[in-house]
Design a protein around this motif. Structure first.
Motif, PDB file in Angstrom:
ATOM      1  N   LEU A 101       0.826  -1.209   0.000  1.00 23.35           N
ATOM      2  CA  LEU A 101       0.000   0.000   0.000  1.00 23.35           C
ATOM      3  C   LEU A 101       0.859   1.257   0.000  1.00 23.35           C
ATOM      4  O   LEU A 101       0.582   2.203  -0.736  1.00 23.35           O
ATOM      5  N   VAL A 102       1.895   1.272   0.819  1.00 26.51           N
ATOM      6  CA  VAL A 102       2.748   2.474   0.862  1.00 26.51           C
ATOM      7  C   VAL A 102       3.484   2.660  -0.454  1.00 26.51           C
ATOM      8  O   VAL A 102       3.671   3.799  -0.925  1.00 26.51           O
ATOM      9  N   GLU A 103       3.875   1.564  -1.108  1.00 23.21           N
ATOM     10  CA  GLU A 103       4.557   1.672  -2.404  1.00 23.21           C
ATOM     11  C   GLU A 103       3.600   2.174  -3.476  1.00 23.21           C
ATOM     12  O   GLU A 103       4.011   2.924  -4.378  1.00 23.21           O
ATOM     13  N   ASN A 104       2.333   1.795  -3.393  1.00 18.91           N
ATOM     14  CA  ASN A 104       1.339   2.319  -4.331  1.00 18.91           C
ATOM     15  C   ASN A 104       1.218   3.827  -4.208  1.00 18.91           C
ATOM     16  O   ASN A 104       1.070   4.535  -5.209  1.00 18.91           O
ATOM     17  N   VAL A 105       1.270   4.342  -2.979  1.00 20.46           N
ATOM     18  CA  VAL A 105       1.146   5.782  -2.767  1.00 20.46           C
ATOM     19  C   VAL A 105       2.408   6.505  -3.218  1.00 20.46           C
ATOM     20  O   VAL A 105       2.358   7.651  -3.690  1.00 20.46           O
ATOM     21  N   MET A 106       3.547   5.850  -3.096  1.00 18.82           N
ATOM     22  CA  MET A 106       4.809   6.462  -3.521  1.00 18.82           C
ATOM     23  C   MET A 106       4.934   6.538  -5.042  1.00 18.82           C
ATOM     24  O   MET A 106       5.673   7.384  -5.572  1.00 18.82           O
ATOM     25  N   LEU A 107       4.219   5.688  -5.759  1.00 23.29           N
ATOM     26  CA  LEU A 107       4.408   5.549  -7.208  1.00 23.29           C
ATOM     27  C   LEU A 107       4.272   6.854  -7.977  1.00 23.29           C
ATOM     28  O   LEU A 107       5.130   7.164  -8.833  1.00 23.29           O
ATOM     29  N   THR A 114       8.344  14.611  -7.958  1.00 17.67           N
ATOM     30  CA  THR A 114       7.891  15.834  -7.292  1.00 17.67           C
ATOM     31  C   THR A 114       8.498  16.028  -5.908  1.00 17.67           C
ATOM     32  O   THR A 114       8.493  17.141  -5.389  1.00 17.67           O
ATOM     33  N   TYR A 115       9.000  14.963  -5.303  1.00 16.28           N
ATOM     34  CA  TYR A 115       9.622  15.063  -3.983  1.00 16.28           C
ATOM     35  C   TYR A 115      10.951  14.320  -4.012  1.00 16.28           C
ATOM     36  O   TYR A 115      11.099  13.339  -4.754  1.00 16.28           O
ATOM     37  N   PRO A 116      11.920  14.755  -3.224  1.00 18.79           N
ATOM     38  CA  PRO A 116      13.200  14.029  -3.156  1.00 18.79           C
ATOM     39  C   PRO A 116      12.973  12.572  -2.749  1.00 18.79           C
ATOM     40  O   PRO A 116      12.070  12.271  -1.964  1.00 18.79           O
ATOM     41  N   SER A 117      13.796  11.681  -3.243  1.00 18.25           N
ATOM     42  CA  SER A 117      13.625  10.249  -2.981  1.00 18.25           C
ATOM     43  C   SER A 117      13.552   9.948  -1.493  1.00 18.25           C
ATOM     44  O   SER A 117      12.745   9.118  -1.051  1.00 18.25           O
ATOM     45  N   ARG A 118      14.374  10.635  -0.710  1.00 16.90           N
ATOM     46  CA  ARG A 118      14.435  10.342   0.722  1.00 16.90           C
ATOM     47  C   ARG A 118      13.153  10.731   1.468  1.00 16.90           C
ATOM     48  O   ARG A 118      12.905  10.261   2.571  1.00 16.90           O
ATOM     49  N   ASP A 119      12.333  11.614   0.839  1.00 17.46           N
ATOM     50  CA  ASP A 119      11.124  12.109   1.515  1.00 17.46           C
ATOM     51  C   ASP A 119       9.848  11.365   1.104  1.00 17.46           C
ATOM     52  O   ASP A 119       8.787  11.563   1.716  1.00 17.46           O
ATOM     53  N   ARG A 120       9.926  10.555   0.081  1.00 18.71           N
ATOM     54  CA  ARG A 120       8.699  10.012  -0.502  1.00 18.71           C
ATOM     55  C   ARG A 120       7.988   9.028   0.416  1.00 18.71           C
ATOM     56  O   ARG A 120       6.764   9.059   0.543  1.00 18.71           O
ATOM     57  N   LYS A 121       8.737   8.150   1.057  1.00 19.09           N
ATOM     58  CA  LYS A 121       8.081   7.177   1.934  1.00 19.09           C
ATOM     59  C   LYS A 121       7.430   7.872   3.124  1.00 19.09           C
ATOM     60  O   LYS A 121       6.311   7.533   3.520  1.00 19.09           O
ATOM     61  N   ARG A 122       8.134   8.855   3.666  1.00 22.28           N
ATOM     62  CA  ARG A 122       7.563   9.597   4.798  1.00 22.28           C
ATOM     63  C   ARG A 122       6.272  10.279   4.392  1.00 22.28           C
ATOM     64  O   ARG A 122       5.271  10.224   5.119  1.00 22.28           O
ATOM     65  N   ARG A 123       6.272  10.906   3.227  1.00 22.24           N
ATOM     66  CA  ARG A 123       5.044  11.570   2.767  1.00 22.24           C
ATOM     67  C   ARG A 123       3.935  10.543   2.522  1.00 22.24           C
ATOM     68  O   ARG A 123       2.774  10.782   2.873  1.00 22.24           O
ATOM     69  N   ALA A 124       4.284   9.416   1.930  1.00 25.26           N
ATOM     70  CA  ALA A 124       3.272   8.384   1.676  1.00 25.26           C
ATOM     71  C   ALA A 124       2.647   7.903   2.976  1.00 25.26           C
ATOM     72  O   ALA A 124       1.426   7.703   3.060  1.00 25.26           O
TER      73      ALA A 124
END
Length: 364
Positions: A101-107, A114-124
């Motif tokens: 689910l979190v990977e789906n939101v990161m996609l 739109t966001y730096p790679s390091r921030d994407r999981k946190r945002r998701a």
């Protein structure tokens, strides 16, 4: 305007011939509006949404979204533009089954950068928390319910913080309790400033939004018609739409004249009219002024009398009218008891207004 459609026509070609799904659509949706698009199956509402999202292209006309002429974009740029400006939520979720689910939101963030790679999981994770799914983040789509998958689809649509959310029947496959919960999320997003456009067949949900757009037979039912006949249901509006004619009068023009036979009623869709009656001294007395969303001419049709009021286009701009013939009006009233009751009530009120001017017995 955030979304603007100008004379959009969409014709599909098939072995059986040409079929026009959209017939000259004009529509404006402002930033921050929560709009429900409703209509019967085959009315053209999903085709309309596909014009806004760029999934389909119009045969003619223009679609402007967030300042961009959508269909002027090259296909190579369309997907990235869509990812940054639109959050699209489908009826059947369309989550990637092999991603958590979190990977789906990161996609979408991975695709658009739109966001730096390091921030994407946190945002998701933050978005999943916003829709009440953070604790399920590591699960696969098949491990959660349909309602939970729809919540994840909403989080995914928000991934790039788009100004516009478009949802095509997002509650169609959900039970009523879950549908109400999902609808509440859309309402919260609209309150936060997002533009939300939701296609739905659920009349109860549609009545809870700030604005409803009704599509019937490939056309948008005028909001003035909805205002004039607020208690017609979708089936009745769909039957009414093809019966309506359109007419325009310049300022000062006579629309109906005292002494004429009445064969049509009119709904004002733009501008204003003045209603006047000639007294015993031959002078005209102004008895009413009507604007968009109001109708006139119904009394002569219902009471079967000649018109004794004159109605003129008022103001300095042309008056636009929807025109309804005698038989069509009777058909609509025969199908909708609430509408007939509303009209009877208005007729009595208008007759009382005439009486106040010493004109009892006259009809408009």
């Amino acid at each position: 305007m955030n979304i603007r459609l100008e004379q959009v026509v969409k014709t599909f070609q098939s072995e059986g011939g040409a079929y026009t799904a959209l017939k000259g659509i004009d529509l404006e949706i402002g930033a921050g509006e929560f709009v429900a698009v409703i209509g019967k199956s085959g009315s053209g509402k999903s085709t309309l949404i596909n014009m806004i999202t760029g999934i389909d292209r119009p045969t003619s006309g223009k679609v402007m979204v967030a300042g961009q002429d959508v269909h002027a974009l090259k296909r190579s740029r369309m997907a990235v533009w869509r990812g940054k400006n639109l959050g699209i939520i489908f009826q059947f979720f369309q989550l990637i089954p092999t991603l958590s689910l979190v990977e789906n939101v990161m996609l979408p963030m991975d695709f658009c950068g739109t966001y730096p790679s390091r921030d994407r999981k946190r945002r998701a994770l933050e978005l999943l928390d916003r829709v009440g799914m953070a604790e399920q983040a590591g699960k696969m789509p098949s491990a959660v319910s349909g309602g939970q998958q729809q919540r994840v689809a909403i989080a995914r649509a928000l991934a790039n913080d788009p100004p516009i959310l478009v949802a095509d029947e997002p509650t169609g496959s959900l039970d009523s309790k879950t549908a109400e919960s999902v609808f509440g999320l859309f309402r919260t997003l609209a309150d936060s400033g997002k533009t939300v456009v939701m296609v739905t067949h659920d009349n109860d949900l549609a009545q809870k939004v700030r604005r409803t757009v009704v599509v019937a037979d490939g056309e948008i039912v005028s909001e003035s018609v909805l205002q004039a006949f607020p208690r017609l249901d979708i089936d009745q509006l769909s039957q009414l739409q093809p019966l309506l004619g359109r007419r325009e009068y310049p300022p000062g023009a006579v629309i109906i004249r005292e002494g004429d036979e009445g064969e049509e009623a009119f709904i004002i869709t733009r501008g204003e009219v003045e209603v006047s009656v000639r007294g015993a001294d031959g002078r005209e007395t102004l008895v009413n002024r009507l604007g968009a969303g109001q109708y006139f001419g119904e009394i002569a049709l219902i009471r079967q009398v000649r018109r004794t009021a004159t109605v003129r286009a008022a103001g300095t701009e042309p008056v636009e009218l929807a025109v309804l013939g005698r038989s069509a009006l009777r058909d609509i009233l025969g199908q909708s008891d609430p509408t007939r009751e509303d009209m009877d009530r208005l007729i009595r009120q208008r007759m009382e207004e005439l009486a106040l001017h010493g004109l009892r017995g006259r009809h408009a």
